[in-house]
Design a protein around this motif. Structure first.
Motif, mmCIF file in Angstrom:
data_model
loop_
_atom_site.group_PDB
_atom_site.id
_atom_site.type_symbol
_atom_site.label_atom_id
_atom_site.label_comp_id
_atom_site.label_asym_id
_atom_site.label_seq_id
_atom_site.Cartn_x
_atom_site.Cartn_y
_atom_site.Cartn_z
ATOM 1 N N VAL A 291 -9.884 4.092 5.661
ATOM 2 C CA VAL A 291 -8.682 3.789 5.313
ATOM 3 C C VAL A 291 -8.201 2.487 5.225
ATOM 4 O O VAL A 291 -7.490 1.850 4.299
ATOM 5 C CB VAL A 291 -7.762 4.471 6.496
ATOM 6 N N HIS A 292 -8.829 1.555 6.303
ATOM 7 C CA HIS A 292 -8.513 0.152 6.459
ATOM 8 C C HIS A 292 -9.655 -0.505 5.316
ATOM 9 O O HIS A 292 -8.971 -2.026 5.249
ATOM 10 C CB HIS A 292 -8.453 -0.242 7.712
ATOM 11 N N ASP A 293 -10.388 -0.241 5.239
ATOM 12 C CA ASP A 293 -11.453 -1.031 4.484
ATOM 13 C C ASP A 293 -12.264 -0.507 3.494
ATOM 14 O O ASP A 293 -13.532 0.022 3.360
ATOM 15 C CB ASP A 293 -12.488 -1.732 5.428
ATOM 16 N N ASP B 212 1.359 5.300 0.271
ATOM 17 C CA ASP B 212 0.520 6.351 1.254
ATOM 18 C C ASP B 212 0.825 7.397 0.460
ATOM 19 O O ASP B 212 1.914 7.731 -0.411
ATOM 20 C CB ASP B 212 1.572 6.619 2.443
ATOM 21 N N LYS C 24 -3.698 3.260 -0.578
ATOM 22 C CA LYS C 24 -4.306 3.467 0.754
ATOM 23 C C LYS C 24 -4.038 5.138 1.089
ATOM 24 O O LYS C 24 -2.996 5.551 0.804
ATOM 25 C CB LYS C 24 -3.217 2.846 1.685
ATOM 26 N N LYS D 116 -11.174 5.757 10.029
ATOM 27 C CA LYS D 116 -10.469 4.506 10.268
ATOM 28 C C LYS D 116 -11.026 3.546 9.133
ATOM 29 O O LYS D 116 -10.167 2.569 8.585
ATOM 30 C CB LYS D 116 -10.432 4.104 11.595
ATOM 31 N N ILE D 117 -12.487 3.389 9.075
ATOM 32 C CA ILE D 117 -12.735 2.512 8.369
ATOM 33 C C ILE D 117 -12.628 2.537 6.806
ATOM 34 O O ILE D 117 -12.037 1.713 6.097
ATOM 35 C CB ILE D 117 -14.425 2.094 8.396
ATOM 36 N N THR E 11 -4.798 8.309 3.273
ATOM 37 C CA THR E 11 -4.788 8.580 4.817
ATOM 38 C C THR E 11 -6.199 9.144 5.354
ATOM 39 O O THR E 11 -7.011 9.546 4.615
ATOM 40 C CB THR E 11 -3.572 9.755 5.062
ATOM 41 N N GLU E 12 -6.081 9.100 6.785
ATOM 42 C CA GLU E 12 -7.451 9.631 7.287
ATOM 43 C C GLU E 12 -7.518 11.292 6.958
ATOM 44 O O GLU E 12 -8.662 11.703 6.860
ATOM 45 C CB GLU E 12 -7.324 9.573 8.835
ATOM 46 N N TYR F 115 -19.591 -6.411 4.839
ATOM 47 C CA TYR F 115 -18.390 -6.243 5.830
ATOM 48 C C TYR F 115 -18.925 -5.231 6.935
ATOM 49 O O TYR F 115 -18.803 -5.760 8.150
ATOM 50 C CB TYR F 115 -17.146 -5.682 5.307
ATOM 51 N N ASN G 5 0.739 -1.422 0.028
ATOM 52 C CA ASN G 5 0.197 0.044 0.075
ATOM 53 C C ASN G 5 0.942 1.352 -0.044
ATOM 54 O O ASN G 5 1.684 1.247 0.878
ATOM 55 C CB ASN G 5 -0.775 -0.022 1.248
#
Length: 138
Positions: A98-100, A5, A50, A95-96, A52-53, A77, A3
């Motif tokens: 970013v990660h999903d 950034d 990916k 956060k969701i 970032t927030e 999910y 990933n």
């Protein structure tokens, strides 16, 4: 695949950015419409890149929405890991995303200062108006 950034979101009138997840049902059509535009295309596959927030926060502000409004709460999910009617605060939603990123409700298209959620493939055409505004009519 690692990933990567990305830095702060740059905006250009000559560039059409499309943020999408390949699992989204209209992602392929959105890419096809974006490819047909005259603008330089930057396709951002959220399965590979990916954000970032901070970037998700900026995108949600540009759309004038809360980050939670960018999430498809009907996504399997979300239903499986949170609840059927999740109430997400801004930090949880970021956060969701970013990660999903597969839970992103709609692809997001950006051109210059215009940012839209792509709910239908014709939505990207709204960003096309910029190509024709200088055209002289016969």
């Amino acid at each position: 695949m690692s990933n990567k950034d990305m830095g702060v979101i740059a905006k250009s009138d000559n560039e059409l950015k499309l943020y999408y997840h390949p699992d989204n049902r209209i992602a392929k059509q959105s890419i096809a419409v974006a490819e047909a535009t005259k603008a330089e295309k930057v396709l951002i596959n959220l399965a590979e890149v990916k954000l970032t927030e901070t970037q998700w926060g900026e995108i949600s502000r540009l759309l004038d929405k809360q980050p939670s409004e960018l999430i498809n709460t009907d996504h399997p999910y979300i239903q499986k890991t949170l609840s059927e009617q999740p109430v997400l605060d801004e930090n949880q939603a970021l956060k969701i995303l970013v990660h999903d990123p597969q839970v992103l409700r709609h692809p997001i298209a950006m051109r210059g200062k215009k940012v839209i959620e792509v709910e239908g493939i014709n939505d990207i055409m709204k960003l096309q108006e910029m190509d024709s505004k200088d055209a002289k009519l016969p």
